[in-house]
Design a protein around this motif. Structure first.
Motif, short mmCIF file in Angstrom:
data_model
loop_
_atom_site.label_atom_id
_atom_site.label_comp_id
_atom_site.label_asym_id
_atom_site.label_seq_id
_atom_site.Cartn_x
_atom_site.Cartn_y
_atom_site.Cartn_z
N GLU A 87 88.83 14.22 -20.31
CA GLU A 87 88.25 15.30 -19.78
C GLU A 87 88.97 15.68 -17.91
O GLU A 87 88.75 13.92 -17.66
N HIS A 123 88.24 16.08 -14.32
CA HIS A 123 87.42 16.68 -13.56
C HIS A 123 87.81 17.63 -12.45
O HIS A 123 89.12 17.14 -11.51
N ASP A 124 87.02 18.29 -11.40
CA ASP A 124 87.16 18.92 -9.94
C ASP A 124 88.09 17.35 -9.40
O ASP A 124 87.63 16.67 -9.68
#
Length: 225
Positions: A220, A222-223
């Motif tokens: 995943e 993420h920012d």
């Protein structure tokens, strides 16, 4: 002879057989001497240095296209999944030695097709042969993009740059920041042409910095924190 358990509907959903009628598909499988074989994870399907007049289509499982040198170094060039082709260029050229190995990435089932005479069949105005050659051009164009992708991923000078390039590309193709990759850690290191230990270390840093999270081959993005 074609084995009865092959799902012809599955084949018509692939790029290579797209647009063929049921009768054309039946004729194509017969004239291209279609056969299917099963391989266990780690089995070599084609060896570098050999020639072939057959291309493979993955029916189940997946294979990797690898460059293995005499010193034991491995570079993974691409991953081939269900419905995708491999060795089609070598099969058309027939006498050109393979420069790569093809290895079963997991337990797999492969459909083999003798396409060396496909150009002659198309020249004889065989309708399904013309369709297959057109479809093969589409496959080749797609593979050029795949090879270009890898050049982008290996171009950055830092390990982080290589990893970010690859993960960003997968996210764009999946349309999601949550995705699975087709490689384990060693395979990913071989694909990006970096050391596995260094890769694991950098992934750990990126995770602790909140850039990514992962569990095995699930990632995943993420920012930026």
């Amino acid at each position: 002879m074609m084995k009865p358990q092959i799902d012809e509907t599955q084949l018509t959903n692939t790029i290579f057989f797209r647009g063929l009628t049921a009768d054309e598909l039946h004729d194509a499988l017969k004239d291209l001497h279609a056969s299917d074989l099963r391989y266990k994870k780690g089995d070599f399907i084609f060896f570098a240095g050999n020639t072939t007049d057959q291309m493979g289509m993955v029916l189940q499982g997946s294979v990797t296209i690898e460059s293995n040198d005499v010193w034991g170094n491995r570079t993974i060039l691409s991953h081939v999944g269900p419905g995708q082709l491999f060795a089609e260029t070598y099969a058309l050229l027939n006498r050109e030695p393979l420069l790569v190995d093809v290895v079963a990435n997991e337990n797999s089932r492969i459909l083999f097709l003798n396409i060396h005479d496909l150009k002659k069949m198309a020249a004889a105005a065989n309708p399904w042969a013309l369709k297959l050659l057109t479809n093969l051009l589409t496959v080749t164009a797609h593979k050029n993009l795949v090879l270009s992708d890898r050049s982008f991923h290996t171009a950055p000078k830092t390990i982080r740059g290589k990893v970010l390039s690859y993960l960003n590309s997968v996210a764009l193709k999946k349309g999601s920041r949550n995705f699975d990759i087709p490689f384990d850690r060693q395979q990913l290191a071989d694909y990006l042409n970096i050391d596995r230990t260094a890769l694991s270390k950098e992934l750990g840093k990126m995770k602790s910095e909140g850039l990514i999270s992962f569990e095995k081959n699930h990632f995943e993005i993420h920012d930026a924190p």
